[in-house]
Design an enzyme around this catalytic site. Structure first.
Site, PDB file in Angstrom:
ATOM      1  N   THR A 187       0.851  -1.179   0.000  1.00 42.71           N
ATOM      2  CA  THR A 187       0.000   0.000   0.000  1.00 42.71           C
ATOM      3  C   THR A 187       0.886   1.228   0.000  1.00 42.71           C
ATOM      4  OG1 THR A 187      -1.710   1.205   1.222  1.00 42.71           O
ATOM      5  CG2 THR A 187      -0.179  -0.106   2.526  1.00 42.71           C
ATOM      6  N   GLU A 334      -5.018  -2.135   5.005  1.00 43.09           N
ATOM      7  CA  GLU A 334      -4.720  -2.868   6.225  1.00 43.09           C
ATOM      8  C   GLU A 334      -5.934  -3.602   6.791  1.00 43.09           C
ATOM      9  OE1 GLU A 334      -1.896   0.676   6.009  1.00 43.09           O
ATOM     10  OE2 GLU A 334      -3.994   0.222   5.529  1.00 43.09           O
ATOM     11  N   TRP A 449      -9.491  23.220  12.792  1.00 42.25           N
ATOM     12  CA  TRP A 449      -9.287  22.097  11.891  1.00 42.25           C
ATOM     13  C   TRP A 449     -10.306  22.190  10.767  1.00 42.25           C
ATOM     14  CZ3 TRP A 449      -7.716  16.738  14.199  1.00 42.25           C
ATOM     15  CH2 TRP A 449      -6.522  16.885  14.902  1.00 42.25           C
TER      16      TRP A 449
END
Length: 560
Positions: A187, A334, A449
């Protein structure tokens, strides 16, 4: 702790969860169902014979249990056979990424120690210059769709179909420990070399069973059953094509493989082979809908699970208008890769159209045997109110237990005994997951954010915008500010400018849909956005290309 392990009678068969057992049901219930690639068409019964012949031929060439056999191939019946025969004989299947740069591909093949390489002759120009730097590869096997086999400088051990002809279809696949490594692939990350992940037979079988339960118990929307026809639009080198070829085989579906990815080929196969089920990333769905001739193909029987990136609302609306049963899913390499899948109740698909779109873009719910949490930095659960955010962590019996040859990264992956996804999200009152952003893609501006995903979604709602990417660029005062990159439909070029984009975002700010700090300072129009090997927008390349500072003293829009 009391010892309550059950006793096993010496003559009892202690059934291991092996990939070979996925064949028992289709061979008993659907032996005459077909698998299609170009003019090649064979039944499941013939499929089992070809698996035996392939394993027999590889064994005769010296491949043994534990060896790594790498495959460089388009999506084909041959790749499907490698998914089974190689791990079933106790070897390890490496699905090599055909879209990696040569040096990274070389790295992945050398890191696994692959001793055998099966490659489509289309990739000879890629592999021939690398061959002298592949010290572990002792066998090259060619896969060919051309009228004649091309000449090559590689020391070829055989051609795929010739090996099938030479092998015995009666090869006996052995039993072994279900925790034996079955597959490995790499990956790509934001920095450094690709990371190798690996999965056992047990993990793959349990992933198959859990995802089949999840898509099989849906009331109607997205339900997959034995009468479906499956065609992957997710590359087979990418996380086992999301594991669906294994699932489709277990339930005996007709399977159709498209070879090289092209929208016209997909459309023809949907029409001619009656394809009803597929998986893909949003960019592939968009290509399918916009391809020449698409309007003339009936897509109303197509069920589609879309993952790999956020599913834009306008794209969902366009798909629903064509009759496509589309829904979102969420996962990563994963995770083998499933973490969540969205399914709607019958009532939800017969109510308000806008509400239905909002539901379909949600990543959805964890399948059986998955423990999914959203946690703060101290691994405490955040409130399930759809507002509180944290990192998404998970446990399931199919999650990768580490990275290949990288114990430090493996420990970071499993800190606190949960797999850390690196994604920020929230869980709503109904238990559905919402992805806020990748941790690495969150824009940190003046203590706020900013979600690049939310800002992209807002921009994509503007008519004429086909693709949008938001990345953070350095700012001396605010740390980072969002840069918006926009791709327009040709007929809208010249009529939509930076002011129109900013005004559109400002309306969302005024409605409280996004923070005022998300107002972009800079908007750029691009002819194309770079894509990764699996069709996602490549923000790693964008960050490298636009690694520039804003002009000194520039006042962010949020402070205007």
């Amino acid at each position: 702790m009391p010892n309550n392990l059950i006793e096993i009678t010496p003559s009892a068969y202690d059934y291991p969860l092996l990939i070979r057992h996925l064949l028992d049901t289709p061979l008993a219930r659907s032996p005459d169902q077909v698998i299609v690639y170009r003019e090649h068409r064979h039944t499941y019964r013939q499929f089992r014979h070809r698996l035996g012949s392939l394993a027999s031929a590889l064994t005769d060439l010296g491949v043994k249990a534990g060896d790594v056999v790498a495959v460089l191939e388009w999506d084909s019946h041959r790749y499907h056979e490698c998914y089974f025969a190689i791990p079933m004989m106790g070897a390890v299947l490496q699905t090599a990424n055909i879209a990696l740069p040569p040096e990274q591909l070389l790295y992945t093949l050398n890191e696994t120690g692959a001793s055998t390489l099966l490659l489509n002759v289309d990739f000879l120009p890629l592999i021939e210059p690398l061959a002298s730097r592949l010290p572990n590869v002792t066998r090259f096997i060619l896969l060919n769709d051309r009228p004649e086999l091309p000449a090559t400088t590689l020391p070829v051990a055989g051609e795929y179909e010739a090996l099938i002809e030479s092998g015995s279809p009666f090869f006996v696949f052995p039993d072994f420990d279900e925790r034996t490594r079955a597959t490995t692939f790499h990956t790509t990350g934001t920095t450094g070399q690709p990371k190798g992940v690996y999965f056992s037979h047990r993990q793959i079988v349990l992933h198959v069973l859990a995802t089949l339960v999840d898509i099989g118990v849906a009331t109607a929307q997205g339900r997959v059953h034995r009468d479906d026809v499956y065609m992957p639009m997710t590359p087979m080198f990418h996380v086992h094509s999301w594991g669906v070829p294994y699932s489709a085989t277990l339930i005996g579906l007709k399977q159709v493989y498209a070879g090289r990815y092209a929208p016209d080929v997909f459309l023809r196969l949907i029409r001619d082979e009656g394809v009803t089920f597929t998986t893909c990333v949003p960019t592939i769905l968009q290509m399918l809908l916009n391809a020449p001739g698409s309007e003339g193909v009936d897509l109303s029987k197509l069920k589609m699970i879309v993952g790999g990136a956020a599913l834009p609302r306008p794209l969902v609306k366009a798909a629903l208008e064509r009759g496509i049963d589309v829904c979102a899913a969420y996962g990563q390499s994963e995770a083998c890769p499933t973490l969540t899948i969205m399914h709607l109740s019958t009532a939800q698909t017969t109510g308000d159209a806008d509400t239905e779109v909002e539901l379909r873009i949600k990543p959805g719910y964890a399948p059986p045997l998955m423990e999914l949490r959203v946690v703060d930095s101290d691994m405490r659960d955040v409130a399930h109110d759809g507002k509180a955010t944290g990192e998404i962590v998970a446990r399931a019996p199919w999650l990768a237990t580490g990275y290949l040859n990288d114990p430090k990264a493996s420990e970071r992956l499993w800190a606190g005994r949960y797999l850390h996804t690196g994604d920020v999200g929230s869980i709503d009152l109904d238990g559905a997951l919402h992805i806020t952003d990748r941790l690495k893609d969150i824009i940190k501006s003046g203590g706020e954010w900013i979600s690049s995903i939310d800002l992209e979604d807002i921009i994509l709602r503007l008519e004429g915008v086909t693709r949008a990417a938001v990345i953070g660029i350095h700012d001396d005062k605010w740390g980072e500010r969002p840069l918006v990159l926009v791709h327009l439909l040709p007929e809208f070029k010249g009529s939509i400018g930076r002011d129109e984009i900013r005004a559109h975002v400002k309306r969302s700010v005024e409605k409280g849909l996004i923070s005022k700090f998300a107002m972009p300072d800079r908007v750029e129009f691009v002819d194309a956005l770079p894509l990764t090997s699996v069709g996602k927008i490549d923000k790693k390349k964008l960050r490298a290309e636009y690694r520039v500072q804003l002009p000194a003293g520039h006042m962010p829009a949020a402070a205007e």
